[in-house]
Design a protein around this motif. Structure first.
Motif, PDB file in Angstrom:
ATOM      1  N   PRO A 126       0.868  -1.299   0.112  1.00 39.55           N
ATOM      2  CA  PRO A 126      -0.024   0.113  -0.108  1.00 39.55           C
ATOM      3  C   PRO A 126       0.720   1.274  -0.171  1.00 39.55           C
ATOM      4  N   ILE A 127       2.000   1.304   0.748  1.00 42.68           N
ATOM      5  CA  ILE A 127       2.793   2.564   0.723  1.00 42.68           C
ATOM      6  C   ILE A 127       3.236   2.726  -0.728  1.00 42.68           C
ATOM      7  N   VAL A 128       3.666   1.585  -1.348  1.00 44.38           N
ATOM      8  CA  VAL A 128       4.593   2.105  -2.753  1.00 44.38           C
ATOM      9  C   VAL A 128       3.325   2.267  -3.600  1.00 44.38           C
ATOM     10  N   SER A 129       2.036   1.670  -3.532  1.00 46.80           N
ATOM     11  CA  SER A 129       0.920   1.901  -4.272  1.00 46.80           C
ATOM     12  C   SER A 129       0.641   3.423  -4.346  1.00 46.80           C
ATOM     13  N   LEU A 130       0.557   3.971  -3.061  1.00 43.97           N
ATOM     14  CA  LEU A 130       0.206   5.238  -2.997  1.00 43.97           C
ATOM     15  C   LEU A 130       1.219   6.425  -3.583  1.00 43.97           C
ATOM     16  N   VAL A 131       2.455   5.942  -3.243  1.00 40.68           N
ATOM     17  CA  VAL A 131       3.631   6.754  -3.919  1.00 40.68           C
ATOM     18  C   VAL A 131       3.378   6.836  -5.362  1.00 40.68           C
ATOM     19  N   MET A 132       3.179   5.590  -5.859  1.00 44.01           N
ATOM     20  CA  MET A 132       3.146   5.474  -7.569  1.00 44.01           C
ATOM     21  C   MET A 132       1.970   6.447  -7.926  1.00 44.01           C
ATOM     22  N   LEU A 133       0.952   6.028  -7.356  1.00 42.58           N
ATOM     23  CA  LEU A 133      -0.225   6.916  -7.752  1.00 42.58           C
ATOM     24  C   LEU A 133       0.117   8.447  -7.580  1.00 42.58           C
ATOM     25  N   SER A 134       0.629   9.095  -6.670  1.00 34.41           N
ATOM     26  CA  SER A 134       1.224  10.433  -6.250  1.00 34.41           C
ATOM     27  C   SER A 134       2.134  10.781  -7.522  1.00 34.41           C
ATOM     28  N   LEU A 135       3.117   9.875  -7.877  1.00 33.93           N
ATOM     29  CA  LEU A 135       3.952  10.120  -9.029  1.00 33.93           C
ATOM     30  C   LEU A 135       3.154  10.034 -10.383  1.00 33.93           C
ATOM     31  N   CYS A 136       2.119   9.669 -10.191  1.00 33.26           N
ATOM     32  CA  CYS A 136       1.256   9.593 -11.526  1.00 33.26           C
ATOM     33  C   CYS A 136       0.919  10.914 -11.951  1.00 33.26           C
ATOM     34  N   TYR A 137       0.473  11.777 -11.004  1.00 31.08           N
ATOM     35  CA  TYR A 137      -0.461  12.820 -11.132  1.00 31.08           C
ATOM     36  C   TYR A 137       0.584  13.956 -10.892  1.00 31.08           C
ATOM     37  N   LEU A 138       1.664  13.840 -10.227  1.00 29.44           N
ATOM     38  CA  LEU A 138       2.545  14.961  -9.944  1.00 29.44           C
ATOM     39  C   LEU A 138       3.235  15.469 -10.894  1.00 29.44           C
ATOM     40  N   PRO A 139       3.638  14.910 -12.096  1.00 28.57           N
ATOM     41  CA  PRO A 139       4.110  15.615 -13.091  1.00 28.57           C
ATOM     42  C   PRO A 139       3.361  16.758 -13.847  1.00 28.57           C
ATOM     43  N   GLY A 140       1.834  16.292 -13.909  1.00 28.00           N
ATOM     44  CA  GLY A 140       0.959  17.341 -14.392  1.00 28.00           C
ATOM     45  C   GLY A 140       0.894  18.561 -13.488  1.00 28.00           C
ATOM     46  N   VAL A 141       0.649  18.353 -12.390  1.00 25.07           N
ATOM     47  CA  VAL A 141       0.936  19.751 -11.439  1.00 25.07           C
ATOM     48  C   VAL A 141       2.373  20.680 -11.598  1.00 25.07           C
ATOM     49  N   ILE A 142       3.429  19.739 -11.799  1.00 27.61           N
ATOM     50  CA  ILE A 142       4.628  20.455 -12.038  1.00 27.61           C
ATOM     51  C   ILE A 142       4.575  21.230 -13.286  1.00 27.61           C
ATOM     52  N   ALA A 143       4.157  20.393 -14.377  1.00 25.38           N
ATOM     53  CA  ALA A 143       3.771  21.169 -15.595  1.00 25.38           C
ATOM     54  C   ALA A 143       2.959  22.415 -15.765  1.00 25.38           C
ATOM     55  N   ALA A 144       1.909  22.352 -15.057  1.00 28.57           N
ATOM     56  CA  ALA A 144       0.963  23.522 -14.976  1.00 28.57           C
ATOM     57  C   ALA A 144       1.774  24.622 -14.296  1.00 28.57           C
ATOM     58  N   ILE A 145       2.722  24.423 -13.074  1.00 26.96           N
ATOM     59  CA  ILE A 145       3.285  25.500 -12.674  1.00 26.96           C
ATOM     60  C   ILE A 145       4.241  25.998 -13.474  1.00 26.96           C
ATOM     61  N   LEU A 146       4.853  25.248 -14.220  1.00 24.93           N
ATOM     62  CA  LEU A 146       5.971  25.627 -14.913  1.00 24.93           C
ATOM     63  C   LEU A 146       5.382  26.424 -16.092  1.00 24.93           C
ATOM     64  N   GLN A 147       4.311  26.288 -16.672  1.00 25.28           N
ATOM     65  CA  GLN A 147       3.649  26.991 -17.574  1.00 25.28           C
ATOM     66  C   GLN A 147       3.009  28.451 -17.262  1.00 25.28           C
ATOM     67  N   LEU A 148       2.539  28.381 -15.776  1.00 28.17           N
ATOM     68  CA  LEU A 148       2.369  29.480 -15.374  1.00 28.17           C
ATOM     69  C   LEU A 148       3.620  30.473 -15.125  1.00 28.17           C
ATOM     70  N   TYR A 149       4.459  29.791 -14.610  1.00 29.72           N
ATOM     71  CA  TYR A 149       5.851  30.604 -14.491  1.00 29.72           C
ATOM     72  C   TYR A 149       6.411  31.181 -15.795  1.00 29.72           C
ATOM     73  N   ARG A 150       6.280  30.415 -17.009  1.00 30.85           N
ATOM     74  CA  ARG A 150       6.820  30.896 -18.086  1.00 30.85           C
ATOM     75  C   ARG A 150       5.825  31.902 -18.847  1.00 30.85           C
ATOM     76  N   GLY A 151       4.599  31.688 -18.650  1.00 31.64           N
ATOM     77  CA  GLY A 151       3.647  32.490 -19.193  1.00 31.64           C
ATOM     78  C   GLY A 151       3.203  32.085 -20.455  1.00 31.64           C
ATOM     79  N   THR A 152       3.282  30.831 -20.868  1.00 32.53           N
ATOM     80  CA  THR A 152       3.158  30.456 -22.193  1.00 32.53           C
ATOM     81  C   THR A 152       3.003  28.840 -22.057  1.00 32.53           C
ATOM     82  N   LYS A 153       2.279  28.222 -22.795  1.00 30.53           N
ATOM     83  CA  LYS A 153       2.129  26.903 -23.017  1.00 30.53           C
ATOM     84  C   LYS A 153       2.960  26.326 -24.294  1.00 30.53           C
ATOM     85  N   TYR A 154       3.804  27.019 -25.080  1.00 34.73           N
ATOM     86  CA  TYR A 154       4.239  26.481 -26.239  1.00 34.73           C
ATOM     87  C   TYR A 154       5.515  26.314 -26.149  1.00 34.73           C
ATOM     88  N   ARG A 155       6.048  26.324 -25.022  1.00 37.83           N
ATOM     89  CA  ARG A 155       7.469  26.000 -24.911  1.00 37.83           C
ATOM     90  C   ARG A 155       7.722  24.727 -24.405  1.00 37.83           C
TER      91      ARG A 155
END
Length: 428
Positions: free
Chosen positions: A255-284
């Motif tokens: 269960p520990i690794v399952s929850l960690v893998m589930l969080s790793l599944c959705y974490l990159p989308g959050v990082i990508a959204a923050i990066l796009q907001l920081y850059r001010g564009t979604k085309y980079r």
């Protein structure tokens, strides 16, 4: 009477003669060199898509069964009759094409060959074919299609790759592939042919990173719990509880690794959204590490779902384990030896709590499966964006996190009693 009525009802603008229809256009004729499984399957699929097919064979009169409606000729005759030719033979048999160079002048040759291993030849098969027939336009493509997929019609939406030096030749092949229901991706010039030929030789490339991460996490948490629960107990209390390694420790790790893998599944989308907001564009373009991470999110989610299944199975086999049964029998024998007739105390609150934990665990597994099903393109494509986001964000993820945590806590509450000897009737 009938004749009179028909004459009265007959409008002058309507012709009594059948209206002539334009002649139907003659279907395009395509040629296939090779009468093996791939050539026959491709020909069958082309015939079903409305094309005419002619096969080129060394033995036109004894080449085996071919799809109904296809013609078979010699290589030279077949090459002269069609402008688009599929090469469905192995590279080691390409030499005969050099003798047909004059008949293949100006033709489009689609190379479907693959190799048995990477680096088998110094140059790509398509490049070698182009050197044999310099007057033809060679296009590398469709080599990721199998004979089984062609026979069973599993082509709708399937992505195929093309590369070649002639834009007109690639356009002709792409038009044909689109008519078959395929999605075409242009990979550029013929220099990309080796990359296309290596695609069928890859063994789950998207799974390498998720599996490495999962194995690393499992190993880390397993050895940590091994030291904390087993080795420490033996060193301090001289208790040998090594039997817990197979089930108890694994059931804590899953269960520990399952929850960690589930969080790793959705974490990159959050990082990508923050990066796009920081850059001010979604085309980079994203950094390479984030791009690679996002491409394997589905695999991480499937691994998390598999570990959740293992956790559920391990949890429900606890009552049938030898250690649990041995403690129960020992408790009964001790009661009989001491002539104790006092009934076990039944804690109603404990019973409610334990059952609630298991029910929530089952619900969490159900929602976990629902999350995985809606992630499939065939299922997610039928949902609107609001429905998809509701299941993915508002319904499933919070419930999965809470319920898997609850089932782990409930299991930890009952586990010491079952294995350390302080068993009460509530655990039955």
């Amino acid at each position: 009477m009938t004749v009179v009525m028909s004459e009265e009802m007959k409008p002058e603008s309507v012709s009594l003669h059948p209206v002539g229809t334009a002649a139907a256009p003659v279907p395009e004729l395509l040629c296939i060199f090779g009468t093996g499984d791939l050539g026959r399957s491709l020909g069958l699929r082309l015939l079903q898509s409305g094309y005419r097919v002619v096969y080129g064979s060394r033995r036109p009169h004894s080449c085996g069964p071919l799809p109904q409606g296809a013609q078979v000729m010699s290589h030279a005759e077949a090459a002269q009759s069609a402008s688009l030719i599929f090469i469905c033979v192995h590279r080691e048999h390409y030499e005969f094409l050099e003798t047909l160079a004059s008949h293949l002048e100006g033709k489009v040759l689609v190379d479907l060959s693959n190799n048995l291993k990477k680096g088998m030849y110094q140059e790509a098969n398509a490049a070698y074919l182009q050197s044999l027939v310099p007057g033809a336009a060679v296009v590398k493509g469709l080599n990721t299609l199998s004979a089984w997929a062609l026979q069973n019609g599993l082509l709708a939406g399937k992505q195929v790759y093309l590369c070649g030096n002639s834009a007109e030749a690639k356009q002709a092949v792409a038009k044909m592939a689109t008519k078959l229901g395929l999605t075409v991706l242009d990979r550029g010039t013929l220099s990309a042919a080796r990359e296309l030929e290596d695609f069928p030789l890859q063994l789950f490339p998207e799974w390498r990173l998720p599996l490495r991460v999962a194995i690393g996490l499992i190993a880390f948490f397993f050895f940590y719990l091994l030291i904390r629960d087993v080795i420490y107990a033996y060193a301090e209390q001289k208790k040998d509880i090594s039997f817990r390694i197979m089930v108890s420790l694994a059931n804590k790790v899953f269960p520990i690794v399952s929850l960690v893998m589930l969080s790793l599944c959705y974490l990159p989308g959050v990082i990508a959204a923050i990066l796009q907001l920081y850059r001010g564009t979604k085309y980079r373009r994203f950094p390479d590490w984030l791009d690679r991470w996002m491409l394997c999110r589905k695999q991480m989610g499937l691994i998390a779902l598999g570990l959740a299944f293992l956790h559920a199975i391990y949890t429900f086999i606890i009552p049938i384990r030898y250690a649990v049964r041995h403690k129960l029998i020992s408790l009964v024998v001790d009661e009989m030896k001491n002539n104790k007739t006092t009934p076990f105390y039944f804690d109603n609150t404990e019973a409610w709590g334990t059952d609630s934990f298991y029910v929530l665990g089952i619900l969490g597994l159900f929602l976990y499966v629902l999350l995985g099903l809606t992630s499939l393109p065939s299922v997610g494509g039928t949902l609107s964006w609001r429905e998809f986001s509701f299941i993915q964000v508002l319904l499933v993820l919070p419930c999965v996190d809470r319920t898997l945590t609850r089932i782990r806590q409930g299991w930890e509450r009952t586990q010491p009693r079952e294995e350390m000897g302080t068993i009460k009737a509530t655990n039955l």
